[in-house]
Design a protein around this motif. Structure first.
Motif, mmCIF file in Angstrom:
data_model
loop_
_atom_site.group_PDB
_atom_site.id
_atom_site.type_symbol
_atom_site.label_atom_id
_atom_site.label_comp_id
_atom_site.label_asym_id
_atom_site.label_seq_id
_atom_site.Cartn_x
_atom_site.Cartn_y
_atom_site.Cartn_z
ATOM 1 N N THR A 100 56.328 39.578 44.248
ATOM 2 C CA THR A 100 56.536 40.216 45.551
ATOM 3 C C THR A 100 57.957 40.765 45.649
ATOM 4 O O THR A 100 58.170 41.909 46.056
ATOM 5 C CB THR A 100 56.282 39.202 46.690
ATOM 6 N N ALA A 101 58.930 39.950 45.243
ATOM 7 C CA ALA A 101 60.323 40.391 45.325
ATOM 8 C C ALA A 101 60.567 41.602 44.427
ATOM 9 O O ALA A 101 61.224 42.569 44.827
ATOM 10 C CB ALA A 101 61.258 39.252 44.946
ATOM 11 N N VAL A 154 54.083 34.400 42.360
ATOM 12 C CA VAL A 154 53.781 35.229 43.528
ATOM 13 C C VAL A 154 55.098 35.646 44.198
ATOM 14 O O VAL A 154 55.301 36.803 44.561
ATOM 15 C CB VAL A 154 52.901 34.452 44.537
ATOM 16 N N PHE A 155 56.020 34.699 44.316
ATOM 17 C CA PHE A 155 57.330 34.952 44.917
ATOM 18 C C PHE A 155 58.085 36.039 44.152
ATOM 19 O O PHE A 155 58.566 37.014 44.712
ATOM 20 C CB PHE A 155 58.129 33.642 44.906
ATOM 21 N N MET A 163 59.081 44.671 46.060
ATOM 22 C CA MET A 163 59.865 45.091 47.227
ATOM 23 C C MET A 163 61.136 45.811 46.787
ATOM 24 O O MET A 163 61.426 46.929 47.215
ATOM 25 C CB MET A 163 60.280 43.873 48.055
ATOM 26 N N GLY A 184 57.236 45.658 52.339
ATOM 27 C CA GLY A 184 58.506 44.987 52.635
ATOM 28 C C GLY A 184 59.692 45.727 52.063
ATOM 29 O O GLY A 184 60.811 45.638 52.583
#
Lengths: 111, 570
Positions: B252-253, B248-249, B256, B82
């Protein structure tokens, strides 16, 4: 006001023959502002989709989506491990296509 | 032929190829050395970016990590792909228009400040060193298992190869060897998994196969079987997670945003001729990356299923040959704690008798699936290609940061190009030596410091570059304050939980339930808030800087004077 508008329209025509700093500064500014605004709208749309498929489908709503299935995949799990990646690729190519068109429209493309 | 002979042949051929390219791509100017003269075809740059980005961690460790984490492993899959959307849409095209050579170049010029430049140099050096150490360990693991030469000799052979093409060819040599390395590594990754996919599910496309039914039991889906096996052994089902959703949020951010801010990735987009090329080559790069990243979760599910079927509750004396091969490396350990002669794998540590290093999952997968020996040799060559290509890209960032940003731009602006080129080559020489030292004596904290690299990139480079392009009003005071706040907060949080109080490193002590891996996201938000606040109370940037920002937003060159400012365009 009318005067401004005239200069802008003229500027679009003149833009073809003029690609250096001697162009009317005002003309360039208006054109660049319009271009940037359209550009930002495109970015906002694409990044919203980017957010929804990864953070939305893959993380925040993963349990709800897992109630559905795609063959052997639970749908939320599929978005997290497969689907989001495919959408990312598509997003970049849509961006490239749209931007190349926008560049041409505003005559900001590289010769 | 034995595995070892095959490995020698395949690794030997690939190494000869890399050296051949290095000799062909010799360079004579700093522009060639730093950015391959800005003349790389976007497709070649896409391939090189993919190899540059996919490191030993992606090739060797990632599928293993996912096999053990199940759904939670998705953070790596989404995070590390991403980021390319952010890079393609928000950073790469404008940085290409800006021209110049490096990320500190941009930060220093855009914020008209040597302080900002030096902070950027320090971040670039720190991030890149962290990474290089991990690559050299990867080279060592591959050599010790497959070539029987000992980790140290393995690292030295790897150093000589990298040294050869990085010093001779600079970015140009690195770019074209990376193209070759991508081909080697993707071929090596896909061949065994296609075999395994056919064996297990009857479908040659692993991405579809792992959502399909089992070849020997057409009524059962593979993932349902795996969920069942995991539940029987006391684990959470494979397709469910155990991490908190907020964590998890944030992880991931952070991955990315960190990906988009990594200097060795950004620098690749300086090598293509036009803005248009920078956009499309980010797209190509992501296709090539997704080819591996969409396969990795399939590898994970296949290997995990095979592993449990093959060894759980099997007599130790009847364990397959690969089990003993990997036991010899120490990466797989079995202790028969209840003396029944059976291997037991369980979530409960008092019953479990097996410990498996996730790093072996990909390397052992051809042996686990009983594939021909040449496939095993191919995987070894692929692992080496992944580690070497990333190491070379990082070494170049280090060389440009020191020779160009620090010596030429900060201390000795009068330095001549010839001298700068020599300085760059000498820097590569020394960084190879230091990287090799870390490969031979891996610091115990490599794994933890990877979180550091992404956290720092996320909390420093990404916001500062983004605001440099999208907020014309952002000034040097805001940018420096933002970077300082973001880095300090992120570094302090990671250091506190990994070095000072590792025993407190669990969800109930974390801020909002965010682990050190994900804290970079919060650091980034803090960076934005501080930068925007400080900006409000300080004066706006000079007119020429604001003009520059307007200019990088538009692909076409509007100013005639651009040409003179831009040394690599002539």
């Amino acid at each position: 006001m009318r005067n401004e508008r005239n200069r802008y329209n003229l500027g679009v025509d003149r833009g073809r023959n003029c690609s250096n700093k001697y162009c009317s500064v005002h003309t360039m500014n208006d054109k660049a502002k319009e271009y940037w605004k359209k550009h930002l709208t495109l970015l906002a749309i694409l990044l919203t989709i980017w957010f929804i498929v990864s953070f939305g489908f893959g993380i925040l709503f993963v349990d709800q989506l897992n109630a559905f299935r795609l063959g052997g995949f639970k749908l939320g799990f599929w978005f997290a491990q497969q689907g989001s990646q495919y959408v990312f690729v598509i997003l970049i190519f849509v961006y490239v296509y749209k931007m190349n068109k926008l560049d041409k429209e505003f005559e900001f493309d590289e010769e | 032929m034995s595995i070892q002979v095959w490995t020698f042949i395949i690794v030997g051929i690939t190494f000869a190829l890399y050296i051949g390219i290095a000799v062909w791509a010799r360079v004579g100017s700093t522009s060639d050395f730093y950015v391959a003269g800005g003349r790389v075809h976007p497709l070649a740059n896409g391939l090189a970016t993919a190899a540059d980005w996919m490191s030993a961690a992606s090739f060797i460790s990632m599928a293993g990590l996912i096999a053990f984490l199940g759904y939670d492993g998705s953070v790596y899959l989404m995070g590390w792909t991403g980021g390319y959307v952010l890079l393609a849409l928000l950073l790469a095209p404008y940085l290409r228009k800006f021209g110049k050579f490096t990320v500190p170049d941009f930060v220093g010029d855009r914020y008209y400040s040597s302080t900002a430049r030096v902070v950027a140099i320090l971040c670039a050096v720190f991030i890149s060193f962290t990474y290089v150490a991990g690559q050299m360990r990867g080279v060592g693991i591959v050599f010790s298992r497959f070539l029987d030469v000992g980790i140290n000799q393995g690292v030295i052979i790897g150093m000589i190869i990298v040294f050869f093409y990085a010093v001779l060819g600079g970015m140009k040599g690195i770019t074209y060897t990376q193209v070759a390395q991508y081909c080697v590594l993707i071929f090596a990754y896909l061949v065994p998994v296609i075999f395994v996919s056919i064996l297990m599910t009857g479908n040659p496309i692993p991405q579809i196969g792992f959502g399909g039914t089992l070849a020997d039991e057409p009524s059962v889906y593979l993932l349902d079987r795996l969920d069942g096996l995991m539940t029987d052994l006391g684990f959470t089902p494979y397709t469910d997670g155990t991490k908190l959703p907020i964590d998890v949020f944030f992880i991931t951010a952070a991955l990315m945003v960190g990906t988009a801010g990594l200097p060795h990735v950004i620098i690749r987009f300086f090598t293509v001729p036009k803005v248009k090329d920078a956009r499309i080559s980010a797209g190509y790069a992501l296709i090539f990356i997704v080819l591996l990243y969409s396969t990795a979760p399939a590898v994970a599910a296949f290997v995990k299923t095979n592993l449990i079927n093959d060894i759980d509750k099997v007599e130790y004396s009847e364990a397959p040959q690969w089990f003993h091969n990997w036991e010899a490396t120490g990466l797989l350990q079995y202790e028969d704690s209840n003396d029944d002669g059976l291997i037991q794998y369980h979530s409960d540590p008092s019953i479990n008798e097996l410990s498996i290093d996730p790093d072996i999952m990909v390397l052992a997968s051809p042996e686990i699936a009983d594939l021909p020996n040449w496939v095993v040799g191919l995987v070894a060559a692929g692992g080496l290609a992944a580690a070497l290509s990333t190491a070379a890209g990082l070494l170049l960032v280090l060389a440009t940061a020191i020779a160009h940003d620090l010596l030429k731009r900060t201390f000795i602006p009068t330095m001549r190009e010839k001298t700068e080129l020599i300085a760059a080559r000498v820097t590569v020489f020394f960084t190879v030596l230091i990287a090799g030292y870390f490969g031979v004596n891996p610091p115990g904290f490599v794994a933890q410091t990877v979180a550091f690299a992404f956290g720092l990139a996320a909390s420093s480079f990404f916001p500062v570059i983004l605001m440099g392009i999208f907020f014309k009003r952002m000034n040097k005071e805001g940018a420096i304050a933002g970077m300082a706040a973001g880095i300090t907060f992120t570094a302090a949080y990671i250091i506190y939980f990994t070095f000072i109080n590792p025993e407190l490193n669990s969800a109930e002590n974390w801020l909002f339930g965010i682990s050190p891996e994900g804290i970079g996201t919060l650091g980034m938000i803090l960076n934005f808030i501080v930068a925007l606040t400080v900006m409000k109370f300080t004066k706006e940037p000079p007119q020429d800087i604001q003009d520059m920002v307007e200019d990088i937003r538009i692909p076409r060159r509007l100013m005639a004077s651009d040409k003179e400012e831009n040394p690599k365009e002539d």
